[in-house]
Design a protein around this motif. Structure first.
Motif, mmCIF file in Angstrom:
data_model
loop_
_atom_site.group_PDB
_atom_site.id
_atom_site.type_symbol
_atom_site.label_atom_id
_atom_site.label_comp_id
_atom_site.label_asym_id
_atom_site.label_seq_id
_atom_site.Cartn_x
_atom_site.Cartn_y
_atom_site.Cartn_z
ATOM 1 N N GLU A 1 3.259 7.919 -7.319
ATOM 2 C CA GLU A 1 3.173 9.007 -6.346
ATOM 3 C C GLU A 1 2.643 10.280 -6.994
ATOM 4 O O GLU A 1 2.820 10.496 -8.201
ATOM 5 N N CYS B 1 0.162 7.865 -2.849
ATOM 6 C CA CYS B 1 0.789 6.786 -3.605
ATOM 7 C C CYS B 1 -0.294 5.750 -3.901
ATOM 8 O O CYS B 1 -0.805 5.112 -2.975
ATOM 9 N N MET C 1 4.560 -1.013 3.709
ATOM 10 C CA MET C 1 4.772 0.137 2.826
ATOM 11 C C MET C 1 5.698 1.125 3.499
ATOM 12 O O MET C 1 5.754 1.199 4.737
ATOM 13 N N TRP D 1 7.766 5.237 2.980
ATOM 14 C CA TRP D 1 8.098 6.457 2.249
ATOM 15 C C TRP D 1 9.564 6.778 2.491
ATOM 16 O O TRP D 1 10.037 6.726 3.633
ATOM 17 N N ILE E 1 2.356 8.841 8.221
ATOM 18 C CA ILE E 1 2.019 7.901 7.162
ATOM 19 C C ILE E 1 0.675 7.259 7.485
ATOM 20 O O ILE E 1 0.346 7.010 8.642
ATOM 21 N N CYS F 1 7.517 6.330 -2.754
ATOM 22 C CA CYS F 1 6.719 5.322 -2.077
ATOM 23 C C CYS F 1 7.320 3.962 -2.417
ATOM 24 O O CYS F 1 7.776 3.740 -3.553
#
Length: 124
Positions: A6, A22, A34, A36, A70, A96
Motif C-alpha cells: 500500500e 495497493c 480484493m 480495503w 474502491i 489492502c
C-alpha cells in the motif's frame, strides 16, 4: 509469493481527499476478491470496501458508503481506495487485502493476504 504494498497515506486536513494505492504481485486476479480495511488505535479491523475482479458492483460498509470508492486497474496490478470528505475519525492504518474467492467478504478472517498498511492521519 503474494505481496500487497500500500501507499498514499499521509497527514491531511479535515475535508480533504486522498487516494490510496495497493500494488499486488504473485496473485492471479481472475475471479478473485480484493478489500480495503482500516484499523484505528485500540480498535478492531474495520471493513471499508471490496470487489471481485471482473465481477459485479463493489460493495461498501454502510457507515462509510458515499465517502469511499474502491476500484482496480488490472493492467497495473493495482487496487485503489478514493477517500473523500475525510474526518478526524478516519485516522487509522489502512490495509489492502486479497481473497482466494470470487465471493466477496467483509470479515477480516475472509482474507488470506494482507499488505503492511499505510497511515492516514486527519487533523481537525
Amino acid at each position: 509469493q503474494v505481496q500487497l504494498v500500500e501507499s498514499g497515506g499521509r497527514l491531511v486536513q479535515s475535508g480533504d481527499s486522498l487516494r490510496l494505492s495497493c500494488i499486488v504481485s504473485g496473485f492471479n486476479f481472475v475471479h478473485k476478491s480484493m478489500g480495503w480495511f482500516r484499523q484505528a488505535p485500540g480498535k478492531d479491523y474495520e471493513f471499508i470496501a471490496g470487489f471481485t475482479w471482473g465481477g459485479a458492483n463493489p460493495y461498501y460498509a454502510d457507515s462509510l458508503k458515499g465517502r469511499f470508492t474502491i476500484s482496480g486497474e488490472a493492467a497495473k496490478n493495482t487496487v485503489y481506495l478514493q477517500a473523500d470528505s475525510l474526518k478526524p475519525e478516519d485516522t487509522a492504518v489502512y490495509y489492502c487485502a486479497a481473497r482466494d474467492s470470487q465471493f466477496g467478504g467483509t470479515e477480516y478472517s475472509a482474507y488470506a493476504y494482507w499488505g503492511q498498511g499505510t497511515q492516514v492521519t486527519v487533523s481537525s
